[in-house]
Design a protein around this motif. Structure first.
Motif, PDB file in Angstrom:
ATOM      1  N   GLU A 117      -1.719  38.230  16.502  1.00  0.00           N
ATOM      2  CA  GLU A 117      -2.929  38.944  16.080  1.00  0.00           C
ATOM      3  C   GLU A 117      -4.046  37.953  15.832  1.00  0.00           C
ATOM      4  OE1 GLU A 117      -2.163  41.342  12.716  1.00  0.00           O
ATOM      5  OE2 GLU A 117      -0.596  42.543  13.686  1.00  0.00           O
TER       6      GLU A 117
ATOM      7  N   GLU B  76     -11.211  39.502  14.791  1.00  0.00           N
ATOM      8  CA  GLU B  76     -12.283  39.814  15.735  1.00  0.00           C
ATOM      9  C   GLU B  76     -13.172  38.595  15.915  1.00  0.00           C
ATOM     10  OE1 GLU B  76     -14.468  43.191  14.554  1.00  0.00           O
ATOM     11  OE2 GLU B  76     -12.768  44.577  14.697  1.00  0.00           O
TER      12      GLU B  76
ATOM     13  N   ASP C 232     -16.382  36.772  18.617  1.00  0.00           N
ATOM     14  CA  ASP C 232     -17.354  36.909  19.695  1.00  0.00           C
ATOM     15  C   ASP C 232     -17.006  35.968  20.849  1.00  0.00           C
ATOM     16  OD1 ASP C 232     -18.808  38.780  18.209  1.00  0.00           O
ATOM     17  OD2 ASP C 232     -19.978  37.197  17.220  1.00  0.00           O
TER      18      ASP C 232
ATOM     19  N   SER D 297     -15.970  37.632  24.446  1.00  0.00           N
ATOM     20  CA  SER D 297     -15.210  38.886  24.403  1.00  0.00           C
ATOM     21  C   SER D 297     -16.025  40.076  24.915  1.00  0.00           C
ATOM     22  CB  SER D 297     -14.732  39.171  22.969  1.00  0.00           C
ATOM     23  OG  SER D 297     -15.842  39.300  22.092  1.00  0.00           O
ATOM     24  N   GLU D 298     -17.342  40.093  24.664  1.00  0.00           N
ATOM     25  CA  GLU D 298     -18.159  41.238  25.045  1.00  0.00           C
ATOM     26  C   GLU D 298     -18.303  41.340  26.556  1.00  0.00           C
ATOM     27  OE1 GLU D 298     -22.597  43.126  24.156  1.00  0.00           O
ATOM     28  OE2 GLU D 298     -21.957  41.272  23.159  1.00  0.00           O
TER      29      GLU D 298
ATOM     30  N   GLY E 299     -17.136  34.053  15.227  1.00  0.00           N
ATOM     31  CA  GLY E 299     -17.640  35.410  14.981  1.00  0.00           C
ATOM     32  C   GLY E 299     -18.451  35.370  13.712  1.00  0.00           C
TER      33      GLY E 299
END
Length: 316
Positions: free
Chosen positions: A42, A45, A47, A64-65, A107
């Motif tokens: 895991e 989150e 970027d 990631s986007e 991030g």
């Protein structure tokens, strides 16, 4: 596949975890590839996710986007990046590639996910196993030998199906030299974390050759006096034959020819032994035939042929 499997085992043995981040030591052989994993199921989150080395070079950056992957220009031909597991594979590793490799997620905050300490080393060289001496003692074969590799050396001996001593020597660079013996073989093993090589000596064959050599030497030592004796006898007989030949050639006795002998008896009335001739001096090679030069003929007791004086009537 086999290399990657070994690397996974090394990772399990050499990994230590401190919270979320971990530093893992990996050793890779020069010219091979190494795969660096995230080591967690895991991820928070993020970027961007990037892998960088200790030279602050960003080897790969993943957004990631947009799912975009950007590679460093000096790694384009030797890097594979998995955009699902985020693992990094480095190809054709060289010693200059040794160092730290860190996965970092950016991030709302920056987190170092995992750090690898990669060591690139050469494959080991084959050890040198040298027999210093060997001999037979009763029913046992004794062998003194030396096992040597990469500044490491073990000197030992083999007797009664075992080595004395059986040793293991290791350098700080993780180069290891191990010596052990079986009933028929001496084995010298040289290894490091990425490779190993060994050298073997067949004891049975070595001792058999020693036995044959010893038997040959004993046979040779016994044969030498016999050969010398035979040579001496041959030389003696040859010298003796030469001496007899010289004596026979120096003086020979012959009867004079029948024609000469008959003439002598008619004229002298003497039938005693007639003529003897001998070789005078050593024959020297000349143009005239040897037979003419080597002998001198002489007639013995030959008198002039004269008629008795006539008796006159006055003498009477």
């Amino acid at each position: 596949m086999a290399i990657n499997h070994r690397l996974r085992i090394l990772l399990c043995l050499l990994t230590f975890k401190t919270g979320f981040s971990a530093e893992i030591s990996v050793v890779v052989q020069t010219g091979n590839s190494v795969q660096l994993h995230i080591q967690t199921r895991e991820l928070p989150e993020f970027d961007d996710l990037s892998w960088k080395n200790d030279k602050s070079e960003i080897i790969v950056r993943y957004t990631s986007e947009t799912k975009r992957v950007r590679l460093h220009s000096s790694y384009k031909d030797r890097v594979d990046f998995n955009d699902t597991t985020f693992s990094l594979t480095l190809k054709n590793m060289q010693k200059t590639d040794s160092g730290l490799y860190t996965a970092r997620a950016s991030g709302e905050s920056d987190n170092n996910i995992v750090t690898y300490r990669v060591s690139v080393i050469d494959a080991v060289e084959a050890p040198v196993l040298t027999v210093n001496s060997n001999w037979l003692s009763g029913n046992f074969c004794t062998v003194n030998f030396t096992c040597r590799a990469h500044e490491l050396m073990i000197t030992s001996s083999y007797q009664n199906n075992r080595c004395s001593p059986e040793e293991e020597v290791t350098l700080q660079q993780n180069y290891t030299l191990i010596l052990f013996c079986s009933e028929e073989t001496i084995i010298c093993n040289h290894s490091n974390p990425v490779s190993w090589k060994e050298k073997r000596i067949n004891i049975t064959q070595l001792c058999t050759e020693t036995m044959k050599t010893d038997s040959f030497l004993l046979w040779s030592v016994g044969l030498v006096p016999v050969c010398i004796l035979i040579i001496c006898i041959i030389v003696f007989m040859y010298c003796k034959a030469q001496e007899m030949q010289k004596i026979n050639s120096d003086c020979n006795t012959y009867d004079i020819p029948d024609r000469v002998q008959a003439q002598t008896e008619d004229e002298t009335g003497d039938n005693r032994p007639n003529t003897t001739y001998c070789t005078v001096g050593q024959y020297q090679e000349q143009k005239i035939p040897p037979e003419t030069e080597k002998t001198i003929y002489s007639v013995v007791n030959k008198k002039p042929n004269q008629k008795p004086p006539a008796i006159s009537s006055d003498d009477t």
